[in-house]
Design a protein around this motif. Structure first.
Motif, PDB file in Angstrom:
ATOM      1  N   PRO A 199       0.836  -1.204   0.000  1.00 57.96           N
ATOM      2  CA  PRO A 199       0.000   0.000   0.000  1.00 57.96           C
ATOM      3  C   PRO A 199       0.874   1.257   0.000  1.00 57.96           C
ATOM      4  CG  PRO A 199       0.115  -0.878   2.206  1.00 57.96           C
ATOM      5  CD  PRO A 199       0.906  -1.822   1.328  1.00 57.96           C
ATOM      6  N   PHE A 200       0.379   2.317  -0.627  1.00 52.70           N
ATOM      7  CA  PHE A 200       1.107   3.587  -0.592  1.00 52.70           C
ATOM      8  C   PHE A 200       0.095   4.729  -0.513  1.00 52.70           C
ATOM      9  CE2 PHE A 200       0.305   2.616  -4.973  1.00 52.70           C
ATOM     10  CZ  PHE A 200      -0.003   3.820  -5.576  1.00 52.70           C
ATOM     11  N   ASP A 201       0.519   5.794   0.172  1.00 49.13           N
ATOM     12  CA  ASP A 201      -0.343   6.943   0.448  1.00 49.13           C
ATOM     13  C   ASP A 201      -0.182   7.964  -0.678  1.00 49.13           C
ATOM     14  OD1 ASP A 201      -1.881   8.924   1.526  1.00 49.13           O
ATOM     15  OD2 ASP A 201      -0.616   9.294   3.283  1.00 49.13           O
ATOM     16  N   SER A 203      -2.142  10.813  -0.684  1.00 51.79           N
ATOM     17  CA  SER A 203      -2.740  12.077  -0.232  1.00 51.79           C
ATOM     18  C   SER A 203      -1.676  13.162  -0.101  1.00 51.79           C
ATOM     19  CB  SER A 203      -3.463  11.864   1.093  1.00 51.79           C
ATOM     20  OG  SER A 203      -2.527  11.482   2.102  1.00 51.79           O
ATOM     21  N   GLU A 204      -2.113  14.405  -0.189  1.00 54.02           N
ATOM     22  CA  GLU A 204      -1.232  15.536   0.013  1.00 54.02           C
ATOM     23  C   GLU A 204      -0.980  15.748   1.505  1.00 54.02           C
ATOM     24  OE1 GLU A 204       0.236  17.196  -2.294  1.00 54.02           O
ATOM     25  OE2 GLU A 204      -0.789  16.333  -4.043  1.00 54.02           O
ATOM     26  N   GLU A 205       0.053  16.503   1.793  1.00 51.35           N
ATOM     27  CA  GLU A 205       0.405  16.758   3.193  1.00 51.35           C
ATOM     28  C   GLU A 205      -0.722  17.516   3.889  1.00 51.35           C
ATOM     29  OE1 GLU A 205       3.990  18.839   5.839  1.00 51.35           O
ATOM     30  OE2 GLU A 205       4.084  18.799   3.636  1.00 51.35           O
ATOM     31  N   GLY A 206      -1.108  17.037   5.037  1.00 47.78           N
ATOM     32  CA  GLY A 206      -2.183  17.653   5.804  1.00 47.78           C
ATOM     33  C   GLY A 206      -3.560  17.132   5.470  1.00 47.78           C
ATOM     34  N   GLU A 207      -3.700  16.343   4.445  1.00 48.55           N
ATOM     35  CA  GLU A 207      -4.989  15.788   4.075  1.00 48.55           C
ATOM     36  C   GLU A 207      -5.177  14.411   4.716  1.00 48.55           C
ATOM     37  OE1 GLU A 207      -5.380  17.794  -0.378  1.00 48.55           O
ATOM     38  OE2 GLU A 207      -5.101  15.622  -0.152  1.00 48.55           O
ATOM     39  N   THR A 208      -6.423  13.931   4.662  1.00 48.63           N
ATOM     40  CA  THR A 208      -6.714  12.592   5.167  1.00 48.63           C
ATOM     41  C   THR A 208      -5.994  11.564   4.302  1.00 48.63           C
ATOM     42  OG1 THR A 208      -8.902  13.324   5.907  1.00 48.63           O
ATOM     43  CG2 THR A 208      -8.553  10.949   5.686  1.00 48.63           C
ATOM     44  N   PRO A 209      -5.309  10.626   4.900  1.00 45.21           N
ATOM     45  CA  PRO A 209      -4.570   9.637   4.106  1.00 45.21           C
ATOM     46  C   PRO A 209      -5.479   8.898   3.125  1.00 45.21           C
ATOM     47  CG  PRO A 209      -3.960   9.498   6.420  1.00 45.21           C
ATOM     48  CD  PRO A 209      -5.141  10.420   6.350  1.00 45.21           C
ATOM     49  N   LEU A 210      -4.975   8.722   1.941  1.00 43.75           N
ATOM     50  CA  LEU A 210      -5.685   7.987   0.897  1.00 43.75           C
ATOM     51  C   LEU A 210      -4.717   6.953   0.327  1.00 43.75           C
ATOM     52  CD1 LEU A 210      -8.150   7.559  -0.924  1.00 43.75           C
ATOM     53  CD2 LEU A 210      -7.185   9.288  -2.470  1.00 43.75           C
ATOM     54  N   TYR A 211      -5.061   5.702   0.520  1.00 45.95           N
ATOM     55  CA  TYR A 211      -4.146   4.627   0.160  1.00 45.95           C
ATOM     56  C   TYR A 211      -4.604   3.926  -1.132  1.00 45.95           C
ATOM     57  CZ  TYR A 211      -2.157   5.106   4.812  1.00 45.95           C
ATOM     58  OH  TYR A 211      -1.563   5.606   5.931  1.00 45.95           O
ATOM     59  N   LEU A 212      -3.635   3.558  -1.909  1.00 40.59           N
ATOM     60  CA  LEU A 212      -3.836   2.710  -3.082  1.00 40.59           C
ATOM     61  C   LEU A 212      -2.939   1.487  -2.964  1.00 40.59           C
ATOM     62  CD1 LEU A 212      -3.958   5.354  -5.979  1.00 40.59           C
ATOM     63  CD2 LEU A 212      -5.883   4.296  -4.766  1.00 40.59           C
ATOM     64  N   ILE A 213      -3.208   0.507  -3.801  1.00 39.22           N
ATOM     65  CA  ILE A 213      -2.454  -0.754  -3.768  1.00 39.22           C
ATOM     66  C   ILE A 213      -1.573  -0.833  -4.994  1.00 39.22           C
ATOM     67  CG2 ILE A 213      -2.602  -3.276  -3.769  1.00 39.22           C
ATOM     68  CD1 ILE A 213      -5.301  -3.038  -2.441  1.00 39.22           C
ATOM     69  N   GLN A 214      -0.330  -1.154  -4.792  1.00 39.68           N
ATOM     70  CA  GLN A 214       0.584  -1.442  -5.877  1.00 39.68           C
ATOM     71  C   GLN A 214       0.906  -2.940  -5.830  1.00 39.68           C
ATOM     72  OE1 GLN A 214       4.364   0.541  -5.721  1.00 39.68           O
ATOM     73  NE2 GLN A 214       4.905  -0.015  -7.825  1.00 39.68           N
ATOM     74  N   SER A 215       0.542  -3.647  -6.866  1.00 31.67           N
ATOM     75  CA  SER A 215       0.742  -5.104  -6.904  1.00 31.67           C
ATOM     76  C   SER A 215       1.616  -5.469  -8.088  1.00 31.67           C
ATOM     77  CB  SER A 215      -0.598  -5.838  -6.997  1.00 31.67           C
ATOM     78  OG  SER A 215      -1.288  -5.465  -8.169  1.00 31.67           O
ATOM     79  N   VAL A 216       2.425  -6.454  -7.887  1.00 31.23           N
ATOM     80  CA  VAL A 216       3.305  -6.970  -8.933  1.00 31.23           C
ATOM     81  C   VAL A 216       3.133  -8.483  -8.969  1.00 31.23           C
ATOM     82  CG1 VAL A 216       5.668  -7.191  -9.765  1.00 31.23           C
ATOM     83  CG2 VAL A 216       4.947  -5.095  -8.574  1.00 31.23           C
TER      84      VAL A 216
END
Length: 290
Positions: A199-201, A203-216
């Motif tokens: 998973p990686f975030d 979101s911009e600094e100060g914003e609510t974290p928003l995670y996406l998935i990087q899969s290989v």
């Protein structure tokens, strides 16, 4: 069961000597005869064995004891006559399987030719690797499709059906392709998966974290190099056996190949309009008209 004793011949007057011989014989321990099935039960306990019957000779046309033909039994010489209707149905289903298999092997051979463009020593982008993987999947699925039981009563293809006896090496390769189909191509078995995720975030600094998935996932090609050459040889051998069998059947009964299989379910699945009664186009006639 004690064996029968046959006393030695004595004269009628010497009854005492004859009685002494009989008494001596009766005092011997009796000999025990064990049947072969009983001996087998001692050697292999728990295994039920039927006593072997003596071979009995019967004349031609006679019926074995315990077999009543009037109640559905079979004679010693003749069995039930074949059912012509079932034989015709099986021949039709076998013919359809051979025709389907011919097309499946043609698809597999085309995918094999496309896969030759993949160089095992070269580096490719993910998109190119997936393109080669599509060819590999089509090769495996199309080749193994005839050997899989399908709906509709059409029997699966067998090597015996086309009179083909593969070498040990090609039989092993055939089994490997079937296993690839069952575990990797048509299904995703857990033990055959190679994958990593993270998973990686975003979101911009100060914003609510928003995670996406990087899969290989493993995008590698299995059928490449010498293995692809061997696979191509196997495909061509099976394909040629199918063609030879169809050719022999065609010469023996050409009218049986005058058929049209075009179900409404297949047309609906492909988005084709309902079937019309127009005859199939004759390619030879089109060439003559040009």
């Amino acid at each position: 069961m004690a064996p029968k004793h046959h006393p030695a011949p004595f004269s009628g007057g010497d009854r005492k000597a004859r009685r002494d011989v009989d008494i001596a014989a009766s005092s011997r321990p009796p000999t025990t005869f064990v049947h072969a099935s009983a001996a087998a039960n001692v050697l292999w306990p728990g295994v039920a064995r039927r006593p072997r019957r003596r071979n009995r000779h019967f004349g031609r046309g006679t019926i074995r004891p315990g077999r009543d033909c009037s109640r559905g039994g079979r004679s010693a010489i003749m069995s039930a006559p074949p059912n012509p209707e079932k034989m015709t149905l099986y021949a039709d289903a076998r013919r359809r399987r051979l025709l389907y298999s011919q097309n499946d092997l043609q698809q597999a051979l085309s995918a094999c030719e496309f896969l030759y463009d993949c160089d095992e020593d070269a580096s490719y982008s993910t998109a190119d690797l997936r393109r080669f993987r599509c060819f590999e999947t089509t090769l495996v699925v199309a080749y193994t499709r005839p050997f899989t039981q399908s709906r509709g009563g059409t029997p699966p293809l067998t090597m015996k059906m086309v009179g083909l006896k593969l070498s040990d090496q090609k039989r092993a390769l055939h089994a490997r392709l079937v296993d690839m189909r069952n575990t990797m191509m048509a299904h995703s078995d857990e033990e055959m998966m190679r994958m990593t995720t993270q998973p990686f975030d975003v979101s911009e600094e100060g914003e609510t974290p928003l995670y996406l998935i990087q899969s290989v996932l493993d995008e590698g090609i299995t059928l490449i190099g010498n293995l692809l050459v061997e696979t191509n040889s196997l495909l061509r051998e099976v394909y040629q056996a199918i063609v030879r069998t169809l050719y022999r059947d065609l010469q023996a009964n050409p009218t049986s190949f005058d058929l049209r299989i075009d179900s409404e379910a297949a047309r609906a699945a492909r988005g084709v309009s309902p079937r019309s009664e127009a005859p199939l186009r004759d390619p030879a006639g089109d060439e003559d008209s040009n």
